[in-house]
Scaffold this active site. Structure first.
Site, PDB file in Angstrom:
ATOM      1  N   GLU A 295       0.821  -1.497   0.192  1.00  0.00           N
ATOM      2  CA  GLU A 295      -0.046  -0.183   0.163  1.00  0.00           C
ATOM      3  C   GLU A 295       1.113   1.385  -0.259  1.00  0.00           C
ATOM      4  O   GLU A 295       1.813   1.567   1.004  1.00  0.00           O
ATOM      5  CB  GLU A 295      -1.037   0.651   1.125  1.00  0.00           C
ATOM      6  CG  GLU A 295      -1.329   1.405   1.514  1.00  0.00           C
ATOM      7  CD  GLU A 295      -2.448   1.820   2.860  1.00  0.00           C
ATOM      8  OE1 GLU A 295      -3.125   1.929   3.092  1.00  0.00           O
ATOM      9  OE2 GLU A 295      -1.978   0.569   3.969  1.00  0.00           O
ATOM     10  N   LYS A 363      -9.442   3.302  -2.548  1.00  0.00           N
ATOM     11  CA  LYS A 363      -9.855   3.243  -1.098  1.00  0.00           C
ATOM     12  C   LYS A 363     -11.080   3.383  -0.649  1.00  0.00           C
ATOM     13  O   LYS A 363     -11.834   5.111  -0.898  1.00  0.00           O
ATOM     14  CB  LYS A 363      -9.063   2.996  -0.645  1.00  0.00           C
ATOM     15  CG  LYS A 363      -9.802   2.122   1.006  1.00  0.00           C
ATOM     16  CD  LYS A 363      -8.667   2.880   1.628  1.00  0.00           C
ATOM     17  CE  LYS A 363      -8.164   2.206   3.075  1.00  0.00           C
ATOM     18  NZ  LYS A 363      -7.500   2.130   4.294  1.00  0.00           N
ATOM     19  N   CYS A 416      -4.778  -1.746   3.263  1.00  0.00           N
ATOM     20  CA  CYS A 416      -5.336  -1.929   4.786  1.00  0.00           C
ATOM     21  C   CYS A 416      -6.327  -2.266   5.435  1.00  0.00           C
ATOM     22  O   CYS A 416      -6.811  -3.528   5.029  1.00  0.00           O
ATOM     23  CB  CYS A 416      -5.018  -0.486   4.925  1.00  0.00           C
ATOM     24  SG  CYS A 416      -3.961  -0.147   7.145  1.00  0.00           S
TER      25      CYS A 416
END
Length: 538
Positions: A295, A363, A416
């Protein structure tokens, strides 16, 4: 004095405790319960701590308003004890830029657990509301805490970290029940099983201890293990043909990952590490069809740096049409080149061997106070900023979709902590062939946090019957098959590359088809049962 008499005496001392002593007992029981989570996985401790919770609620009867305030207070202290040592590692994130954020560390280490403990308080109070004096009170606690944990996982964006059901994910055979009922069903069973010994202090008509509930709990635990053993035997690990993965774990410090002046050094490290030969006959990246980086891999906007894209294309073209999956911060599409970027997306790119971008995912589930601030404009005017220091905060994506990858099954992207949300797995464009989780746990150092994160992400694989591929900046990078076996992994805090095949998915699980319906049925039946029991006994 016999063992049963000693147990009853200890339980009575808890039931009759009050004031600071009662709070201390609840806090200690909650703190010990954390040992059931990764990396310790010492779940038998819950056979001690959950009965304490039952006895604390028993003792709340002496309080006013039917004992609801006393039960809620006991639940708060139990929750605070559980969440402070369970989430202490969050404090490390405030030390990355200590001059700016260190003063906030106590508020995070104590404030977040205090907020989460409110859900435990609610669960204890709800249980007390339908409480009875017989063994059915264990069922009341299981149903009430499951509701509280579900609410914790959904309200105000949700934070279902270390839900009680994760205690039943080691050994792996126990975790297989999640393929039927998911984490919320596992949470119900965990409370039901581990709280059962509390009824040993009850007396039957013949003045004997009641063994029915503890024996039933033990039988249920054995049945879960047997089911899991059979399921594991039925699903050996099989690999997708002609797909070879290489995961790169750079183990970069946070000050490097977000420092633009380190651009050249970061790229040099990524390129060299990705092409590292790992054996006598290995040829580096040429051995891989899919290269995966973690990430937010770069201290710059990747597609706005032509030289970086050229270096990546040069690396990928040396392989057999190697494709790169990487995390990166992405500027909005409508922003003209050369203009200053004030807000951005936390994204995943799929980059082909010629350097072209094949797919992008932005995201959806952003981290409060990490990637954005609630009431962003107002809080920024007061001088606050989130940990990533992106003015205006990150922009959330609009839809979850699979990533199309040449010569490989489509992948479901998770960035995440999106991997801790069971509801994050669905997409409108069909079932994926695997899940790819890019994360940067470097914020949290060498602590229990990354171990807990992997434990929770792994359960998504079991729930869905999908393999999980996890690339983490500082670890733990891993390849997990669809029943939760860790096929390969790199340990926390180590630089390296991980080569592996891609495990093949299995048929959709029961949980994939019906979702949280079993957990909802468990809770509904439990509450109906205990309410009828309470009413029938007056």
């Amino acid at each position: 004095m016999s063992v049963s008499e000693k147990l009853r005496a200890a339980a009575l001392s808890i039931i009759l405790s009050w004031g600071w002593k009662r709070a201390l007992i609840a806090f200690a029981a909650g703190a010990l319960s954390v040992l059931a989570m990764a990396p310790f996985n010492a779940w038998p401790v819950l056979f001690v701590t959950f009965p304490v919770a039952v006895w604390l609620i028993d003792g709340a009867a002496a309080g006013r308003a039917q004992g609801l305030p006393a039960a809620a207070l006991a639940g708060f202290w139990f929750g605070l004890g559980y969440f402070v040592p369970g989430l202490y590692w969050i404090g490390d994130a405030f030390l990355v830029d200590a001059s700016t954020f260190a003063w906030l560390m106590p508020f995070a280490v104590l404030g977040l657990p205090a907020y989460l403990a409110l859900f435990s308080a609610f669960g204890f109070a709800l249980a007390r509301l339908v409480w009875s004096k017989d063994g059915s009170r264990v069922v009341a606690l299981a149903g009430s805490l499951t509701i509280a944990e579900w609410l914790r996982g959904h309200l105000l964006t949700g934070f279902p970290w270390n839900a009680f059901g994760y205690a039943l994910t080691e050994p792996l055979a126990l975790a297989q029940t999640a393929s039927l009922i998911g984490i919320w069903g596992m949470t119900f069973l965990a409370v039901l099983i581990f709280a059962a010994p509390a009824v040993l202090i009850d007396r039957t008509a013949r003045a004997r201890a009641s063994w029915t509930a503890p024996i039933a709990a033990l039988v249920l635990l054995i049945a879960m293990g047997a089911f899991g053993a059979v399921r594991l035997a039925m699903h050996p690990t099989r690999m997708v043909a002609n797909v070879k993965l290489r995961l790169m774990q750079p183990n970069l410090q946070q000050d490097e990952k977000f420092n633009y002046s380190a651009k050249a050094a970061v790229m040099k490290k990524y390129l060299a590490l990705s092409d590292r030969a790992t054996g006598p006959n290995a040829t580096g990246v040429r051995d891989a069809t899919i290269l995966i980086w973690p990430e937010s891999a770069f201290p710059f906007f990747l597609t706005r740096e032509a030289d970086a894209m050229a270096q990546i294309a040069d690396l990928l073209s040396s392989g057999p049409k190697t494709v790169l999956i990487t995390g990166a911060v992405r500027a909005p599409d409508d922003l003209p080149p050369g203009m200053r970027v004030t807000r951005a997306y936390n994204s995943i790119y799929v980059i082909d061997h010629d350097g072209s971008v094949l797919s992008i995912y932005d995201k959806l589930h952003l981290v409060p106070f990490g990637e954005y601030l609630p009431f962003q404009d107002w809080m920024e005017r007061l001088g606050f900023e989130q940990l990533t220091r992106v003015q205006g905060g990150f922009i959330p994506g609009t839809v979850r979709h699979t990533l199309k990858i040449p010569n490989a099954p489509p992948a479901l992207p998770l960035i995440c902590y999106e991997a801790i949300f069971p509801s994050a797995i669905g997409t409108p464009d069909g079932r994926p062939g695997w899940m790819v989780n890019l994360t940067n746990d470097g914020w949290f150092g060498i602590t229990t946090g990354p171990h807990q994160h992997l434990q929770q992400a792994r359960l998504r694989a079991i729930e869905q019957g999908l393999p999980l591929v996890r690339a983490a900046n500082t670890g733990i990078s891993a390849v997990v098959d669809p029943v939760g076996r860790v096929v390969a992994q790199l340990p926390l805090g180590r630089e390296g590359v991980l080569d592996s095949g891609l495990p093949a998915a299995i048929a959709p699980t029961v949980y994939t088809r019906v979702g949280d319906s079993p957990a909802a049925i468990f809770v509904a039946v439990a509450l109906i049962f205990v309410i009828r029991r309470r009413l029938s006994r007056g």
